[in-house]
Write a protein that holds these residues in place. Structure first.
Motif, mmCIF file in Angstrom:
data_model
loop_
_atom_site.group_PDB
_atom_site.id
_atom_site.type_symbol
_atom_site.label_atom_id
_atom_site.label_comp_id
_atom_site.label_asym_id
_atom_site.label_seq_id
_atom_site.Cartn_x
_atom_site.Cartn_y
_atom_site.Cartn_z
ATOM 1 N N GLU A 18 123.367 40.373 -66.507
ATOM 2 C CA GLU A 18 122.611 40.608 -67.661
ATOM 3 C C GLU A 18 123.319 41.709 -68.438
ATOM 4 O O GLU A 18 123.230 43.010 -67.966
ATOM 5 N N SER A 19 123.820 41.419 -69.623
ATOM 6 C CA SER A 19 124.307 42.617 -70.437
ATOM 7 C C SER A 19 125.513 43.351 -69.749
ATOM 8 O O SER A 19 125.467 44.474 -69.806
ATOM 9 N N GLY A 20 126.147 42.598 -68.982
ATOM 10 C CA GLY A 20 127.213 43.250 -68.257
ATOM 11 C C GLY A 20 126.967 44.326 -66.641
ATOM 12 O O GLY A 20 127.789 44.544 -66.279
ATOM 13 N N ILE A 21 125.638 43.807 -66.527
ATOM 14 C CA ILE A 21 125.309 44.608 -65.366
ATOM 15 C C ILE A 21 124.921 43.634 -64.124
ATOM 16 O O ILE A 21 124.181 42.560 -64.511
ATOM 17 N N SER A 22 125.595 43.661 -63.176
ATOM 18 C CA SER A 22 125.209 42.785 -61.979
ATOM 19 C C SER A 22 123.994 43.202 -61.292
ATOM 20 O O SER A 22 123.707 44.340 -60.852
ATOM 21 N N LYS A 23 123.279 42.266 -61.014
ATOM 22 C CA LYS A 23 121.799 42.219 -60.395
ATOM 23 C C LYS A 23 121.596 40.933 -59.488
ATOM 24 O O LYS A 23 122.353 40.135 -59.424
ATOM 25 N N VAL A 24 120.580 41.277 -58.479
ATOM 26 C CA VAL A 24 120.289 40.347 -57.923
ATOM 27 C C VAL A 24 118.532 40.073 -57.878
ATOM 28 O O VAL A 24 117.943 40.820 -57.770
ATOM 29 N N ALA A 25 118.157 38.684 -58.177
ATOM 30 C CA ALA A 25 117.051 38.384 -58.267
ATOM 31 C C ALA A 25 116.562 37.825 -56.856
ATOM 32 O O ALA A 25 117.429 36.927 -56.003
ATOM 33 N N LEU A 26 115.197 38.382 -56.559
ATOM 34 C CA LEU A 26 114.671 37.868 -55.374
ATOM 35 C C LEU A 26 113.615 37.111 -55.498
ATOM 36 O O LEU A 26 112.687 37.608 -56.265
ATOM 37 N N ASN A 27 113.424 36.172 -54.911
ATOM 38 C CA ASN A 27 112.111 35.165 -55.115
ATOM 39 C C ASN A 27 111.772 34.876 -53.435
ATOM 40 O O ASN A 27 112.466 34.561 -52.514
ATOM 41 N N TRP A 28 110.408 34.955 -53.278
ATOM 42 C CA TRP A 28 109.916 34.851 -51.944
ATOM 43 C C TRP A 28 108.602 33.893 -51.813
ATOM 44 O O TRP A 28 108.002 33.890 -52.882
ATOM 45 N N ALA A 29 108.422 33.468 -50.705
ATOM 46 C CA ALA A 29 107.229 32.495 -50.528
ATOM 47 C C ALA A 29 105.978 33.317 -50.284
ATOM 48 O O ALA A 29 105.830 34.353 -49.738
ATOM 49 N N TYR A 30 104.889 32.737 -50.898
ATOM 50 C CA TYR A 30 103.576 33.278 -50.766
ATOM 51 C C TYR A 30 103.317 33.587 -49.326
ATOM 52 O O TYR A 30 103.337 32.706 -48.330
ATOM 53 N N SER A 31 102.609 34.556 -48.852
ATOM 54 C CA SER A 31 102.422 35.066 -47.406
ATOM 55 C C SER A 31 100.850 35.197 -47.575
ATOM 56 O O SER A 31 100.342 36.167 -47.944
ATOM 57 N N ILE A 32 100.395 34.230 -46.955
ATOM 58 C CA ILE A 32 98.812 34.248 -46.495
ATOM 59 C C ILE A 32 98.469 35.748 -46.009
ATOM 60 O O ILE A 32 98.910 36.115 -44.955
ATOM 61 N N PHE A 57 103.628 40.550 -57.758
ATOM 62 C CA PHE A 57 102.919 40.031 -56.644
ATOM 63 C C PHE A 57 102.675 38.548 -56.852
ATOM 64 O O PHE A 57 102.737 37.683 -55.910
ATOM 65 N N SER A 58 102.273 38.085 -57.880
ATOM 66 C CA SER A 58 101.528 36.619 -58.130
ATOM 67 C C SER A 58 102.819 35.717 -58.454
ATOM 68 O O SER A 58 102.865 34.666 -58.125
ATOM 69 N N SER A 59 103.899 36.600 -59.124
ATOM 70 C CA SER A 59 104.810 35.664 -59.424
ATOM 71 C C SER A 59 106.047 35.527 -58.354
ATOM 72 O O SER A 59 107.093 34.560 -58.107
ATOM 73 N N ARG A 60 105.921 36.400 -57.360
ATOM 74 C CA ARG A 60 106.878 36.603 -56.095
ATOM 75 C C ARG A 60 108.081 36.519 -56.750
ATOM 76 O O ARG A 60 108.968 35.890 -55.926
ATOM 77 N N THR A 61 108.361 37.258 -57.792
ATOM 78 C CA THR A 61 109.902 37.736 -58.086
ATOM 79 C C THR A 61 110.083 39.018 -58.557
ATOM 80 O O THR A 61 109.097 39.756 -58.846
ATOM 81 N N TRP A 62 111.213 39.569 -58.352
ATOM 82 C CA TRP A 62 111.634 40.689 -58.715
ATOM 83 C C TRP A 62 113.279 40.856 -58.587
ATOM 84 O O TRP A 62 114.046 40.272 -58.074
ATOM 85 N N THR A 63 113.723 41.698 -59.608
ATOM 86 C CA THR A 63 115.023 42.001 -59.846
ATOM 87 C C THR A 63 115.566 43.170 -59.310
ATOM 88 O O THR A 63 115.126 44.320 -60.168
ATOM 89 N N ASP A 64 116.604 43.043 -58.729
ATOM 90 C CA ASP A 64 117.155 44.442 -58.297
ATOM 91 C C ASP A 64 118.385 44.679 -59.078
ATOM 92 O O ASP A 64 119.328 44.375 -58.962
ATOM 93 N N ASP A 65 118.353 45.801 -59.878
ATOM 94 C CA ASP A 65 119.492 46.448 -60.658
ATOM 95 C C ASP A 65 120.042 47.681 -60.443
ATOM 96 O O ASP A 65 120.475 48.406 -61.363
ATOM 97 N N ASN A 66 119.632 48.226 -59.222
ATOM 98 C CA ASN A 66 119.756 49.793 -58.686
ATOM 99 C C ASN A 66 119.267 50.616 -59.847
ATOM 100 O O ASN A 66 120.048 51.471 -60.056
ATOM 101 N N SER A 67 118.088 50.433 -59.966
ATOM 102 C CA SER A 67 117.248 51.646 -60.953
ATOM 103 C C SER A 67 118.113 51.598 -62.253
ATOM 104 O O SER A 67 118.179 52.546 -62.984
ATOM 105 N N GLY A 68 118.636 50.381 -62.961
ATOM 106 C CA GLY A 68 119.275 50.190 -64.087
ATOM 107 C C GLY A 68 120.695 50.517 -64.280
ATOM 108 O O GLY A 68 121.406 50.349 -65.249
ATOM 109 N N LEU A 69 121.300 50.955 -62.910
ATOM 110 C CA LEU A 69 122.728 51.333 -62.790
ATOM 111 C C LEU A 69 123.487 50.222 -62.667
ATOM 112 O O LEU A 69 124.769 50.288 -62.919
#
Length: 124
Positions: A18-32, A57-69
């Motif tokens: 995204e905008s020339g920055i390499s990122k990793v998107a994480l998606n996980w399954a709900y944990s009871i 928490f509810s979307s179970r998604t987060w993107t690691d962009d190394n604190s914007g770097l």
């Protein structure tokens, strides 16, 4: 009242630019019974805590962009996520690895030439 250990969260990774920055998107399954999630990256340890009530928490998604770097392009990263219950009982996903995309645009070709030649029957 006894509490059960959270179920093991499944984890899926996607590499993106995204905008020339390499990122990793994480998606996980709900944990009871999970009340929060902790995300770990092999080279840094704990990189994110997500509590109930936060959008991730509810979307179970987060993107690691190394604190914007941005992440190091072409580098392999290993992640796992830990589900934590109300009495601090935990369960974690398997370790999953992914290589960060190279987000560098290809360079424009230089000094190209083309020659035209006729071919086939009847051409002289």
């Amino acid at each position: 009242m006894p509490f059960c250990q959270p179920t093991k969260p499944g984890l899926v990774l996607s590499s993106l630019c995204e905008s020339g920055i390499s990122k990793v998107a994480l998606n996980w399954a709900y944990s009871i019974t999970a009340t929060k999630y902790e995300i770990y990256r092999q080279d840094k340890g704990l990189i994110k805590t997500i509590n109930q009530g936060e959008p991730e928490f509810s979307s179970r998604t987060w993107t690691d962009d190394n604190s914007g770097l941005g992440l190091n392009q072409g580098t392999s990263y290993t992640y796992y996520i830990k589900a934590i219950g109300p009495t601090d009982l935990t369960n974690q996903s398997d370790n999953i690895s992914i290589t960060a995309f190279s987000c560098t645009a290809p360079t424009k070709p230089q000094n190209l030439t083309a020659n035209f030649a006729c071919g086939g029957a009847g051409n002289s």
